[in-house]
Design a protein around this motif. Structure first.
Motif, PDB file in Angstrom:
ATOM      1  N   ALA A 207      -1.874   0.746  -9.369  1.00  0.00           N
ATOM      2  CA  ALA A 207      -1.666   2.063  -8.756  1.00  0.00           C
ATOM      3  C   ALA A 207      -1.065   3.035  -9.776  1.00  0.00           C
ATOM      4  CB  ALA A 207      -0.744   1.938  -7.546  1.00  0.00           C
ATOM      5  N   ILE A 208      -0.129   2.533 -10.590  1.00  0.00           N
ATOM      6  CA  ILE A 208       0.490   3.374 -11.628  1.00  0.00           C
ATOM      7  C   ILE A 208      -0.573   3.797 -12.650  1.00  0.00           C
ATOM      8  CG2 ILE A 208       2.126   3.363 -13.566  1.00  0.00           C
ATOM      9  CD1 ILE A 208       3.924   1.524 -11.815  1.00  0.00           C
ATOM     10  N   ALA A 209      -1.422   2.847 -13.037  1.00  0.00           N
ATOM     11  CA  ALA A 209      -2.500   3.145 -13.988  1.00  0.00           C
ATOM     12  C   ALA A 209      -3.435   4.210 -13.428  1.00  0.00           C
ATOM     13  CB  ALA A 209      -3.278   1.867 -14.305  1.00  0.00           C
ATOM     14  N   GLU A 210      -3.690   4.132 -12.133  1.00  0.00           N
ATOM     15  CA  GLU A 210      -4.551   5.118 -11.463  1.00  0.00           C
ATOM     16  C   GLU A 210      -3.908   6.507 -11.506  1.00  0.00           C
ATOM     17  OE1 GLU A 210      -6.585   5.523  -7.108  1.00  0.00           O
ATOM     18  OE2 GLU A 210      -6.059   3.483  -7.747  1.00  0.00           O
ATOM     19  N   GLY A 211      -2.602   6.546 -11.255  1.00  0.00           N
ATOM     20  CA  GLY A 211      -1.868   7.813 -11.294  1.00  0.00           C
ATOM     21  C   GLY A 211      -1.890   8.433 -12.681  1.00  0.00           C
ATOM     22  N   LEU A 212      -1.714   7.589 -13.701  1.00  0.00           N
ATOM     23  CA  LEU A 212      -1.736   8.063 -15.092  1.00  0.00           C
ATOM     24  C   LEU A 212      -3.120   8.578 -15.470  1.00  0.00           C
ATOM     25  CD1 LEU A 212       0.348   5.210 -16.789  1.00  0.00           C
ATOM     26  CD2 LEU A 212       1.084   7.560 -16.396  1.00  0.00           C
ATOM     27  N   SER A 213      -4.143   7.867 -15.003  1.00  0.00           N
ATOM     28  CA  SER A 213      -5.527   8.252 -15.280  1.00  0.00           C
ATOM     29  C   SER A 213      -5.858   9.615 -14.657  1.00  0.00           C
ATOM     30  CB  SER A 213      -6.463   7.174 -14.738  1.00  0.00           C
ATOM     31  OG  SER A 213      -7.798   7.497 -15.004  1.00  0.00           O
ATOM     32  N   GLU A 214      -5.402   9.818 -13.420  1.00  0.00           N
ATOM     33  CA  GLU A 214      -5.641  11.088 -12.735  1.00  0.00           C
ATOM     34  C   GLU A 214      -4.887  12.227 -13.421  1.00  0.00           C
ATOM     35  OE1 GLU A 214      -4.772  10.781  -8.574  1.00  0.00           O
ATOM     36  OE2 GLU A 214      -6.346   9.287  -8.211  1.00  0.00           O
ATOM     37  N   ARG A 215      -3.698  11.921 -13.917  1.00  0.00           N
ATOM     38  CA  ARG A 215      -2.911  12.936 -14.646  1.00  0.00           C
ATOM     39  C   ARG A 215      -3.645  13.362 -15.915  1.00  0.00           C
ATOM     40  NH1 ARG A 215       2.107  15.047 -15.589  1.00  0.00           N
ATOM     41  NH2 ARG A 215       2.794  15.138 -17.751  1.00  0.00           N
ATOM     42  N   LYS A 216      -4.183  12.382 -16.636  1.00  0.00           N
ATOM     43  CA  LYS A 216      -4.915  12.666 -17.871  1.00  0.00           C
ATOM     44  C   LYS A 216      -6.163  13.499 -17.585  1.00  0.00           C
ATOM     45  CE  LYS A 216      -6.947  10.353 -21.895  1.00  0.00           C
ATOM     46  NZ  LYS A 216      -7.416   9.059 -22.444  1.00  0.00           N
ATOM     47  N   ALA A 217      -6.889  13.130 -16.521  1.00  0.00           N
ATOM     48  CA  ALA A 217      -8.101  13.863 -16.132  1.00  0.00           C
ATOM     49  C   ALA A 217      -7.756  15.295 -15.732  1.00  0.00           C
ATOM     50  CB  ALA A 217      -8.786  13.144 -14.977  1.00  0.00           C
TER      51      ALA A 217
ATOM     52  N   GLU B 271       0.836  -1.216   0.000  1.00  0.00           N
ATOM     53  CA  GLU B 271       0.000   0.000   0.000  1.00  0.00           C
ATOM     54  C   GLU B 271       0.867   1.260   0.000  1.00  0.00           C
ATOM     55  OE1 GLU B 271      -2.780  -0.375   3.206  1.00  0.00           O
ATOM     56  OE2 GLU B 271      -3.988  -1.873   2.155  1.00  0.00           O
ATOM     57  N   GLU B 272       1.911   1.247   0.806  1.00  0.00           N
ATOM     58  CA  GLU B 272       2.825   2.399   0.878  1.00  0.00           C
ATOM     59  C   GLU B 272       3.523   2.617  -0.468  1.00  0.00           C
ATOM     60  OE1 GLU B 272       7.073   3.370   3.004  1.00  0.00           O
ATOM     61  OE2 GLU B 272       5.717   2.036   4.086  1.00  0.00           O
ATOM     62  N   THR B 273       4.020   1.517  -1.051  1.00  0.00           N
ATOM     63  CA  THR B 273       4.703   1.570  -2.337  1.00  0.00           C
ATOM     64  C   THR B 273       3.765   2.028  -3.447  1.00  0.00           C
ATOM     65  OG1 THR B 273       6.252  -0.175  -1.717  1.00  0.00           O
ATOM     66  CG2 THR B 273       5.890   0.127  -4.054  1.00  0.00           C
ATOM     67  N   SER B 274       2.570   1.481  -3.460  1.00  0.00           N
ATOM     68  CA  SER B 274       1.593   1.826  -4.496  1.00  0.00           C
ATOM     69  C   SER B 274       1.260   3.313  -4.480  1.00  0.00           C
ATOM     70  CB  SER B 274       0.308   1.009  -4.302  1.00  0.00           C
ATOM     71  OG  SER B 274       0.572  -0.369  -4.467  1.00  0.00           O
ATOM     72  N   GLU B 275       1.117   3.859  -3.281  1.00  0.00           N
ATOM     73  CA  GLU B 275       0.799   5.294  -3.148  1.00  0.00           C
ATOM     74  C   GLU B 275       1.936   6.152  -3.702  1.00  0.00           C
ATOM     75  OE1 GLU B 275      -1.715   8.269  -2.587  1.00  0.00           O
ATOM     76  OE2 GLU B 275      -2.237   6.167  -2.201  1.00  0.00           O
ATOM     77  N   ALA B 276       3.177   5.770  -3.395  1.00  0.00           N
ATOM     78  CA  ALA B 276       4.346   6.523  -3.874  1.00  0.00           C
ATOM     79  C   ALA B 276       4.482   6.426  -5.397  1.00  0.00           C
ATOM     80  CB  ALA B 276       5.611   5.998  -3.199  1.00  0.00           C
ATOM     81  N   LEU B 277       4.290   5.224  -5.945  1.00  0.00           N
ATOM     82  CA  LEU B 277       4.395   5.032  -7.398  1.00  0.00           C
ATOM     83  C   LEU B 277       3.273   5.759  -8.140  1.00  0.00           C
ATOM     84  CD1 LEU B 277       5.461   1.280  -7.549  1.00  0.00           C
ATOM     85  CD2 LEU B 277       6.851   3.244  -8.208  1.00  0.00           C
TER      86      LEU B 277
ATOM     87  N   SER C 147       3.735 -15.276  -7.198  1.00  0.00           N
ATOM     88  CA  SER C 147       3.983 -14.225  -6.221  1.00  0.00           C
ATOM     89  C   SER C 147       4.335 -12.904  -6.921  1.00  0.00           C
ATOM     90  CB  SER C 147       5.128 -14.640  -5.297  1.00  0.00           C
ATOM     91  OG  SER C 147       5.535 -13.576  -4.469  1.00  0.00           O
ATOM     92  N   ILE C 148       5.207 -12.996  -7.905  1.00  0.00           N
ATOM     93  CA  ILE C 148       5.630 -11.804  -8.666  1.00  0.00           C
ATOM     94  C   ILE C 148       4.431 -11.175  -9.381  1.00  0.00           C
ATOM     95  CG2 ILE C 148       7.048 -11.004 -10.624  1.00  0.00           C
ATOM     96  CD1 ILE C 148       9.020 -13.366  -9.809  1.00  0.00           C
ATOM     97  N   ASP C 149       3.627 -12.028  -9.997  1.00  0.00           N
ATOM     98  CA  ASP C 149       2.444 -11.561 -10.730  1.00  0.00           C
ATOM     99  C   ASP C 149       1.460 -10.854  -9.791  1.00  0.00           C
ATOM    100  OD1 ASP C 149       0.861 -11.660 -13.297  1.00  0.00           O
ATOM    101  OD2 ASP C 149      -0.556 -12.681 -11.978  1.00  0.00           O
ATOM    102  N   LYS C 150       1.239 -11.421  -8.621  1.00  0.00           N
ATOM    103  CA  LYS C 150       0.280 -10.855  -7.659  1.00  0.00           C
ATOM    104  C   LYS C 150       0.731  -9.478  -7.178  1.00  0.00           C
ATOM    105  CE  LYS C 150      -2.991 -12.147  -6.398  1.00  0.00           C
ATOM    106  NZ  LYS C 150      -4.341 -11.735  -6.859  1.00  0.00           N
TER     107      LYS C 150
ATOM    108  N   PHE D  46      -0.832  -5.277  -8.072  1.00  0.00           N
ATOM    109  CA  PHE D  46      -1.181  -4.152  -7.199  1.00  0.00           C
ATOM    110  C   PHE D  46      -0.407  -2.891  -7.602  1.00  0.00           C
ATOM    111  CE2 PHE D  46      -2.042  -7.700  -4.091  1.00  0.00           C
ATOM    112  CZ  PHE D  46      -3.416  -7.488  -3.999  1.00  0.00           C
ATOM    113  N   VAL D  47       0.873  -3.083  -7.873  1.00  0.00           N
ATOM    114  CA  VAL D  47       1.763  -1.967  -8.199  1.00  0.00           C
ATOM    115  C   VAL D  47       1.330  -1.277  -9.503  1.00  0.00           C
ATOM    116  CG1 VAL D  47       4.127  -1.453  -8.952  1.00  0.00           C
ATOM    117  CG2 VAL D  47       3.747  -2.859  -6.926  1.00  0.00           C
TER     118      VAL D  47
END
Length: 260
Positions: free
Chosen positions: A220-230, A51-57, A209-212, A216-217
């Motif tokens: 989070a990046i996709a969410e950040g990109l989406s917010e940037r576009k919006a 969760e911490e990593t995802s927020e930063a990324l 494990s790597i895939d899982k 998540f990571v």
């Protein structure tokens, strides 16, 4: 924020560490117990770190900077390539080119060489070459594509590195440290987490494990990109609004004058 389910992590084998004799003592805070000579990672701590990593990324992606994914081990290569492509991020899954970060100018020259070969093929100059020269250039292009094709759109140093297995990718980690580029990584019980800025304690050997974790990571990046576009679209609308208002006022004024 990533919604991490402990049961999903458990089913994907994220909790399996290395043999106890191979452990790095600095990973002690992330180890829950030992079972049959194998260290078991504390998944509650893994979930918190995801969760911490995802927020930063997410913030880095929102800022428009690139996140370079690095994973050259067999069980991670294809997963990393697919996940990174899905969010339009650069990745290295073949051999790490020495100086990839510390000598980025030279790496960019090699990428530009690929582009110049492609131009030769479209402008017709490639056809004028001998059969032997064509063969040599094609081989050179294939080699460049294999090693650097996945970073062809990376025009400047990345905003962060995401690494699978920091022991295997120690050269990439060392280069990022030298340039103060933030390092995010899946860190297993046999590695030193002090080398990493954002640690995700997890099994970095099993593909499930790597895939899982990467799921998540990259979400989070996709969410950040989406917010940037919006945000960009909102800014554009805000800039266009006064122009539209002026145009409407002008038309109204003209109509009023005509009526008079």
């Amino acid at each position: 924020m990533a919604n991490v389910n402990i049961q999903e992590l458990l089913e994907s084998g994220v909790h399996f560490g290395h043999l106890t004799r191979k452990w790095d003592p600095n990973m002690a805070p992330y180890i829950y117990t030992e079972r049959n000579g194998v260290h078991i990672i504390d998944l509650y701590k893994t979930a918190a770190k995801i969760e911490e990593t995802s927020e930063a990324l997410k913030k880095i992606a929102n800022s428009g900077r690139k996140i370079l994914f690095v994973a050259t081990k067999k069980q991670a290569k294809d997963i990393v390539a697919d996940k990174a492509k899905a969010v339009n991020m650069p990745y290295i899954t073949e051999r790490w080119p020495g100086g990839m970060l510390t000598n980025f100018v030279t790496i960019r020259k090699a990428v530009k060489k690929m582009a110049s070969i492609d131009r030769m093929k479209t402008d017709g100059s490639f056809d004028a070459l001998s059969k032997r020269e064509k063969l040599q250039i094609n081989r050179q292009r294939e080699k460049l594509e294999k090693n650097l094709g996945s970073i062809s759109d990376m025009t400047r140093l990345p905003g962060a590195l995401f690494v699978i297995d920091i022991k295997k990718e120690h050269i990439a980690v060392a280069e990022a440290q030298k340039l103060n580029i933030p390092i995010f990584a899946m860190v297993d019980t046999n590695s030193d987490p002090r080398q990493v800025d954002f640690v995700i304690p997890a099994n970095d050997d099993a593909s499930k494990s790597i895939d899982k974790v990467l799921g998540f990571v990259t979400d989070a990046i996709a969410e950040g990109l989406s917010e940037r576009k919006a945000g960009k679209e909102k800014t554009k609308e805000a800039k266009e609004a006064p122009i539209k208002e002026e145009a409407v006022a002008e038309v109204t004024e003209t109509t009023t004058e005509e009526k008079k």
